[in-house]
Design a protein around this motif. Structure first.
Motif, PDB file in Angstrom:
ATOM      1  N   UNK A 198      20.341 -30.952   1.783  1.00 49.50           N
ATOM      2  CA  UNK A 198      21.200 -31.420   2.860  1.00 49.50           C
ATOM      3  C   UNK A 198      21.573 -30.245   3.771  1.00 49.50           C
ATOM      4  N   UNK A 199      22.066 -30.581   4.958  1.00 48.30           N
ATOM      5  CA  UNK A 199      22.494 -29.528   5.879  1.00 48.30           C
ATOM      6  C   UNK A 199      23.619 -28.697   5.274  1.00 48.30           C
ATOM      7  N   UNK A 200      24.568 -29.355   4.595  1.00 48.14           N
ATOM      8  CA  UNK A 200      25.678 -28.622   4.000  1.00 48.14           C
ATOM      9  C   UNK A 200      25.212 -27.676   2.906  1.00 48.14           C
ATOM     10  N   UNK A 201      24.257 -28.113   2.106  1.00 48.04           N
ATOM     11  CA  UNK A 201      23.732 -27.237   1.057  1.00 48.04           C
ATOM     12  C   UNK A 201      23.075 -26.005   1.668  1.00 48.04           C
ATOM     13  N   UNK A 202      22.315 -26.186   2.731  1.00 50.48           N
ATOM     14  CA  UNK A 202      21.644 -25.054   3.358  1.00 50.48           C
ATOM     15  C   UNK A 202      22.640 -24.107   4.021  1.00 50.48           C
ATOM     16  N   UNK A 203      23.725 -24.655   4.581  1.00 51.94           N
ATOM     17  CA  UNK A 203      24.743 -23.784   5.191  1.00 51.94           C
ATOM     18  C   UNK A 203      25.454 -22.970   4.120  1.00 51.94           C
ATOM     19  N   UNK A 204      25.795 -23.600   3.011  1.00 51.58           N
ATOM     20  CA  UNK A 204      26.442 -22.852   1.930  1.00 51.58           C
ATOM     21  C   UNK A 204      25.515 -21.761   1.395  1.00 51.58           C
ATOM     22  N   UNK A 205      24.234 -22.078   1.270  1.00 51.77           N
ATOM     23  CA  UNK A 205      23.272 -21.060   0.853  1.00 51.77           C
ATOM     24  C   UNK A 205      23.160 -19.957   1.902  1.00 51.77           C
ATOM     25  N   UNK A 206      23.236 -20.342   3.174  1.00 59.36           N
ATOM     26  CA  UNK A 206      23.185 -19.338   4.237  1.00 59.36           C
ATOM     27  C   UNK A 206      24.352 -18.364   4.161  1.00 59.36           C
TER      28      UNK A 206
END
Length: 260
Positions: A198-206
């Motif tokens: 998800x977009x949120x997962x990728x942002x948290x990983x970022x």
């Protein structure tokens, strides 16, 4: 002359104390609170964290690495990924790479930024690949092997004088390895990971990637662990040592420090 009245004579019988007072009744219980309003169900999709997503950060880094490496190699004279040959058939080494006997500042920045980038990928990108892709373990294992090869080439390049005969071939080797790394990431890894996360997962990983980049080593350590949790403990420790050495050597380690 009047005498003060003693406590005993005041209550009539000498030596006797007044009877204790009866205990107070307990206070009445408080009235019940009114019922709380029904809470709305908040899901992960309703709250968007701040920051950039991991794949966008890594993709931007790839583009900057390629541009820096190309500018160092030939200042725009690349043909099919390699510097153009001179009249004698030899590949000409750009003046930017042989203008000083010590390590070129641009090469130092390339080594430092690429080393930090690879460390962040090892800590967060490839564990994500293993977790979300069907063949993620095999794919991550192949890429981690390539990371070790790049780290060895970077160390050789950084420790070789620009006027040494092997310097030209080392610079071309690093560029070729970098191009393969970028192409595989953009074609085989990033699109598939974006489909599965998800977009949120990728942002948290970022956000975690950006923290890892700041704490990562700035010099290649090919023998260091490349898988969590070991690399999450070792890389920041190596980063502290590397940053002290960089400060003592006045070494440039960021893109912003180059005037190119």
């Amino acid at each position: 002359m009047a005498h003060p009245v003693s406590g005993a004579s005041r209550w009539g019988t000498p030596g006797r104390m007044p009877p204790p007072l009866p205990p107070l009744p307990p206070p009445p219980p408080p009235p019940p609170l009114p019922p709380l309003p029904p809470a709305f169900r908040v899901t992960d999709a309703d709250v968007r964290p701040g920051g950039r997503d991991m794949l966008a950060i890594l993709d931007d880094d790839h583009e900057r690495f390629v541009l820096l490496c190309e500018s160092l190699l030939s200042a725009g004279r690349l043909v099919a990924g390699r510097p153009a040959a001179g009249a004698d058939g030899e590949v000409a080494m750009p003046a930017a790479l042989r203008r000083r006997p010590g390590v070129n500042a641009g090469v130092g920045v390339l080594v430092a930024t690429l080393t930090r980038h690879l460390s962040a990928e090892e800590q967060y990108l490839y564990p994500t690949v293993c977790a979300v892709l069907p063949n993620g373990g095999e794919l991550a294992g192949r890429e981690l092997g390539e990371h070790r090869a790049i780290a060895r080439s970077l160390r050789e390049l950084y420790t070789t004088r620009p006027d040494a005969p092997a310097y030209r071939s080392l610079a071309i080797t690093v560029y070729d390895q970098l191009r393969r790394h970028v192409d595989r990431a953009s074609q085989e890894i990033f699109p598939r990971v974006r489909e599965r996360c998800t977009d949120n997962e990728l942002i948290r990983l970022g956000n975690r990637v950006q923290i890892a980049v700041e704490a990562a080593p700035t010099r290649p350590h090919p023998a260091a662990p490349v898988r969590p949790p070991a690399n999450k403990l070792v890389d920041p420790a190596l980063g502290v040592v590397d940053k002290v050495r960089d400060a003592l050597a006045f070494r440039r380690t960021r893109f912003e420090q180059l005037n190119m």
